[in-house]
Design a protein around this motif. Structure first.
Motif, short mmCIF file in Angstrom:
data_model
loop_
_atom_site.label_atom_id
_atom_site.label_comp_id
_atom_site.label_asym_id
_atom_site.label_seq_id
_atom_site.Cartn_x
_atom_site.Cartn_y
_atom_site.Cartn_z
N ASN A 52 -6.87 -20.79 -35.92
CA ASN A 52 -7.00 -19.61 -35.11
C ASN A 52 -6.13 -18.50 -35.71
OD1 ASN A 52 -6.91 -17.62 -33.15
ND2 ASN A 52 -6.83 -19.06 -31.45
N PRO A 53 -6.72 -17.47 -36.30
CA PRO A 53 -5.92 -16.44 -36.96
C PRO A 53 -5.04 -15.64 -36.00
CG PRO A 53 -8.26 -15.84 -36.95
CD PRO A 53 -8.15 -17.24 -36.43
N VAL A 54 -5.43 -15.52 -34.74
CA VAL A 54 -4.59 -14.81 -33.77
C VAL A 54 -3.31 -15.59 -33.51
CG1 VAL A 54 -4.47 -13.93 -31.41
CG2 VAL A 54 -6.57 -13.65 -32.72
N GLU A 55 -3.42 -16.89 -33.31
CA GLU A 55 -2.22 -17.72 -33.11
C GLU A 55 -1.34 -17.68 -34.35
OE1 GLU A 55 -2.94 -21.68 -31.73
OE2 GLU A 55 -4.30 -21.00 -30.17
N GLY A 61 4.42 -13.18 -36.66
CA GLY A 61 5.07 -12.00 -36.10
C GLY A 61 6.33 -12.33 -35.35
N ARG A 62 6.28 -13.40 -34.56
CA ARG A 62 7.46 -13.83 -33.82
C ARG A 62 8.58 -14.21 -34.77
NH1 ARG A 62 7.80 -19.64 -31.49
NH2 ARG A 62 7.94 -19.87 -33.72
N ASN A 63 8.25 -14.97 -35.80
CA ASN A 63 9.28 -15.42 -36.75
C ASN A 63 9.87 -14.26 -37.54
OD1 ASN A 63 8.87 -18.03 -35.88
ND2 ASN A 63 7.50 -18.56 -37.55
N ILE A 64 9.05 -13.30 -37.92
CA ILE A 64 9.55 -12.12 -38.64
C ILE A 64 10.47 -11.31 -37.73
CG2 ILE A 64 8.86 -9.89 -39.62
CD1 ILE A 64 6.38 -11.38 -40.77
N ALA A 65 10.06 -11.10 -36.48
CA ALA A 65 10.88 -10.34 -35.54
C ALA A 65 12.23 -11.01 -35.33
CB ALA A 65 10.15 -10.18 -34.20
N TYR A 100 10.03 -12.62 -27.73
CA TYR A 100 9.79 -13.33 -26.47
C TYR A 100 8.38 -13.06 -25.94
CZ TYR A 100 14.33 -15.41 -25.53
OH TYR A 100 15.44 -16.21 -25.56
N VAL A 101 7.89 -11.84 -26.08
CA VAL A 101 6.52 -11.53 -25.64
C VAL A 101 5.52 -12.36 -26.44
CG1 VAL A 101 4.73 -9.74 -25.60
CG2 VAL A 101 7.03 -9.23 -24.77
N LEU A 102 5.71 -12.43 -27.75
CA LEU A 102 4.81 -13.24 -28.58
C LEU A 102 4.93 -14.72 -28.22
CD1 LEU A 102 5.19 -11.44 -32.01
CD2 LEU A 102 3.18 -11.47 -30.52
N GLU A 103 6.13 -15.19 -27.91
CA GLU A 103 6.32 -16.58 -27.49
C GLU A 103 5.55 -16.85 -26.19
OE1 GLU A 103 7.92 -20.48 -27.77
OE2 GLU A 103 7.75 -18.86 -29.22
#
Length: 139
Positions: A52-55, A61-65, A100-103
């Motif tokens: 799933n490319p969105v996941e 994105g979460r890891n980069i942030a 946190y939002v991405l999580e």
């Protein structure tokens, strides 16, 4: 153990028994869940679907942030002074809130899965606190 309880599946013969007793639907749901969330990759199990490319984007994105926030926190604590320190801290807190939002999106499948509040309390509360802290440092 399967002999003690007829609904426990541990062999191929038991799978036939499960199908006969009407538990095949439950087994199918369990297999779908396992395939979606536990993919075997390079000797380890991933808790998300790489198909799933969105996941995948959300995890990246979460890891980069988180990494950028950690660097900014370190810079703010180790050497930045005055307004630059506050700016670094504010940006780091906003990046943490974004993580946190991405999580939350990852854990709830973009709010498609109902997740108990006791499981989601930390990301909800800390996400909001990080936004408040970010504002307090920048303003």
């Amino acid at each position: 153990m399967a002999d003690d309880h007829p609904n426990i599946v541990d062999t191929g013969a038991d799978k036939a028994h499960v199908a006969h007793t009407g538990r095949a639907k439950d087994e199918h749901k369990l297999n779908q869940f396992h395939e979606k969330y536990f993919h075997h990759e390079d000797g380890k199990y991933a808790i998300y679907s790489a198909e799933n490319p969105v996941e995948e984007w959300m995890m990246t994105g979460r890891n980069i942030a988180v990494c950028i926030a950690a660097v900014l926190f370190a810079l703010a604590m180790l050497g930045a002074a005055g307004a630059l320190k506050d700016l670094f801290m504010g940006i780091a807190y906003f990046l943490g809130a974004g993580a946190y939002v991405l999580e939350i999106l990852i854990l709830t499948d973009c709010f498609e899965t109902k997740t108990k509040l006791k499981d989601m309390l930390m990301p909800y509360v800390f996400g909001a606190l990080y936004v408040a802290l970010g504002i307090s440092y920048i303003v």
